[in-house]
Design an enzyme around this catalytic site. Structure first.
Site, PDB file in Angstrom:
ATOM      1  N   SER A   1      17.752  48.810  62.209  1.00 22.05           N
ATOM      2  CA  SER A   1      18.856  49.955  62.039  1.00 22.05           C
ATOM      3  C   SER A   1      17.700  50.775  61.041  1.00 22.05           C
ATOM      4  O   SER A   1      17.275  50.386  60.020  1.00 22.05           O
ATOM      5  CB  SER A   1      19.992  49.519  61.364  1.00 22.05           C
ATOM      6  OG  SER A   1      20.357  50.607  60.343  1.00 22.05           O
TER       7      SER A   1
ATOM      8  N   GLY B   1      19.213  56.413  61.944  1.00 21.35           N
ATOM      9  CA  GLY B   1      17.993  56.247  62.487  1.00 21.35           C
ATOM     10  C   GLY B   1      17.615  56.008  63.944  1.00 21.35           C
ATOM     11  O   GLY B   1      16.959  56.802  64.802  1.00 21.35           O
TER      12      GLY B   1
END
Length: 352
Positions: free
Chosen positions: A91, A259
């Site tokens: 992540s 992201g």
């Protein structure tokens, strides 16, 4: 006699997404890699994730990152990511927060200027570049997972919505990518609930129709994520800005653009032939926060043209705290985490 335990936390956020960094109170986990430790936590001690993301300690919109000793000799620390949907192997926002916590906690002493080190995620080694000015971590750049397009501009009929055109990218998880404008959204905060409801219908329709397989990981489960893409604005040579938002779970829209969602967008833009090495995409959230994805190159993996990228953002420390766990509290379930708690002790409550 009553059982009490404590867990040490550093609460942080990146782009509005809160990551609770567990810095102490958990025993060492079995496993020769951080990936194996993650699998143990998932299969044998899922109570930690549930404890910190559910009432009375947390909410599903948060994430949890457990700091563990690195297994790889090049890494300074490892981390295991826990979210409401489970245990993602990577992540972006959680990595930005974990890197900041590693610096703020002194695992890597802060130094002025640019600092580089590696963390070990369940996905493997992650290169970190942090910018420190006057003792403040002003930005973190982390390597995104290699990303690619699995499906390009497919169409599906979604109940109560109609025909929806979508692409599928892998960037640490499989993402459905849809044009927000085609669905009537401007990607503003007032639309948050409607975005969540719309994304749920689209994701459920795709899941009912088909599954997805990664070229090395194989079956990684049903489609979890959807990323709404707003119009692109060119703000400089090789620099694009676009409003974005990411759905991750029924009722949960990420505060940040994520992201991995930004990496998925880069994969799509490259697939369409619209990126040169060094080009940047700034994604802007419903809360006006943003991450910057940079296209750094490509390589071939079988039939897949894989995009290499980095994600840049900033994480802020919100709080340092000790969570007190009372296993006699009916709101607290200790059964699935009792065996990994450190600092176990008995305390006698005096009679009144």
């Amino acid at each position: 006699m009553h059982n009490f335990h404590t867990i040490q936390l550093m609460d942080t956020h990146a782009g509005g997404d809160v990551s609770r960094i567990v810095t102490g109170g958990i025993d060492s986990l079995p496993g020769a890699t951080v990936r194996e430790q993650m699998e143990y936590l998932r299969d044998d001690a899922d109570g930690l994730r549930r404890l910190l993301l559910e009432e009375p300690y947390g909410v599903p919109e948060m994430s949890v990152d457990l700091l563990v000793p690195a297994c790889h000799p090049e890494a300074v620390a490892g981390y295991i990511i826990m979210e409401v949907m489970g245990y993602p192997i990577y992540s972006g926002s959680n990595t930005l927060c974990t890197a900041t916590a590693v610096l703020e906690s002194g695992i890597v002493p802060k130094q002025e200027g640019i600092q580089r080190f590696k963390l070990e995620a369940p996905a493997g080694l992650v290169q970190i570049e942090a910018k420190v000015h006057n003792g403040v971590v002003e930005s973190v750049t982390c390597s995104g997972l290699p990303s690619y397009i699995d499906t390009y501009r497919a169409t599906i009929r979604v109940p109560s919505i109609g025909d929806v055109t979508y692409s599928i990218a892998y960037s640490g998880g499989f993402y459905a990518l849809v044009d927000a404008t085609e669905l009537g959204f401007k990607l503003v905060r007032d639309e948050e609930r409607a975005l969540s409801e719309c994304a749920y219908k689209i994701v459920e329709a795709i899941k009912a129709q088909r599954g997805f397989s990664h070229y090395t990981l194989g079956d990684v489960g049903p489609l979890p994520f959807l990323h709404f893409m707003g119009p692109e604005e060119k703000v400089g040579e090789g620099y694009i800005r676009s409003r974005s938002t990411t759905y991750v779970h029924p009722g949960v829209i990420c505060r940040s653009t994520t992201g991995t969602g930004t990496s998925a967008r880069l994969a799509l833009m490259n697939y369409e032939g619209r990126l040169n090495v060094g080009d940047k995409l700034e994604t802007v959230s419903l809360r006006e926060t943003g991450f910057i994805g940079t296209f750094t190159g490509t390589h071939q993996e079988g039939d897949h043209h894989v995009v290499e990228n980095t994600i840049t953002g900033r994480s802020y420390v919100l709080a340092h705290s000790d969570i007190v766990i009372n296993c006699d509290d009916p709101m607290v379930g200790c059964g699935e985490l009792h065996h990994i708690l450190r600092d176990r002790h008995q305390r006698t409550e005096s009679e009144t």
